[in-house]
Design a protein around this motif. Structure first.
Motif: not given
Length: 188
Positions: A56-60, A79-80, A105-112, A127-139
């Motif tokens: 992943f890249d472009g993660v806040d 690591q990021l 508007d944060a670019k969020v990576l969700v990991v599990e 939950l992240i989307r409700e807060m107005g942020a963008e989920v850019v990927g799942i890992g």
């Protein structure tokens, strides 16, 4: 890392368990991935998080659901070079507590650690989307669905494999009378 190397580490750390297990999703399986054991050793945690972070890249910000995503979110965030937070259940609903904030508007990576049906991850994504942020990927460390779960954003795993699971009423292990154990972190 090769699949062989990953499975070797899983064997060395006792991650792959065999028996009769009740999964968080409510399904039953003869295999259980206890990824928490990976995180007992900082060098192993770092190795897997580095592998995942490299996808992943472009993660806040990195976020994960408690409990399986807490250490992983921390280490992937490290690591990021970004902050990390975790969501947890409160009154049956996923929430960010402890003063954690998700900037709009944060670019969020969700990991599990392990994804089977993706239920916990989907709750965090909502939950992240409700807060107005963008989920850019799942890992995840392990994708037990072998790529079948669709989050609507890029989903990457260190290891993707299909581990057969059953509805409780169709479980052959239950029919044999073998008791199911719940080794995970949730009692629901």
């Amino acid at each position: 890392m090769t699949k062989e190397k990953i499975l070797e580490v899983f064997k060395e750390t006792g991650v792959m368990l065999e028996g009769h297990f009740l999964l968080t999703s409510g399904r039953h399986s003869d295999k259980y991935m206890q990824c928490a054991k990976l995180f007992q050793n900082a060098d192993v945690s770092e190795m897997f998080a580095k592998e995942l972070a490299g996808k992943f890249d472009g993660v806040d910000l990195v976020a994960g659901p408690a409990v399986g995503g807490i250490i992983l979110a921390y280490e992937v965030g490290r690591q990021l070079g970004v902050k990390n937070v975790f969501a947890e259940k409160q009154n049956g609903k996923m929430t960010f507590r402890r003063g954690f904030e998700i900037p709009k508007d944060a670019k969020v990576l969700v990991v599990e650690d392990v994804v089977t049906t993706g239920g916990s991850v989907k709750e965090v994504v909502s939950l992240i989307r409700e807060m107005g942020a963008e989920v850019v990927g799942i890992g995840s460390i392990v994708d037990r669905s072998n790529g079948k779960v669709d989050f609507g954003v890029p989903f990457e795993a260190v290891l993707s494999m299909e581990v057969i699971s059953f509805d409780a009423e169709d479980c052959p292990l239950c029919k044999e009378g073998t008791p199911a154990i719940k080794p995970g972190s949730r009692n629901t």
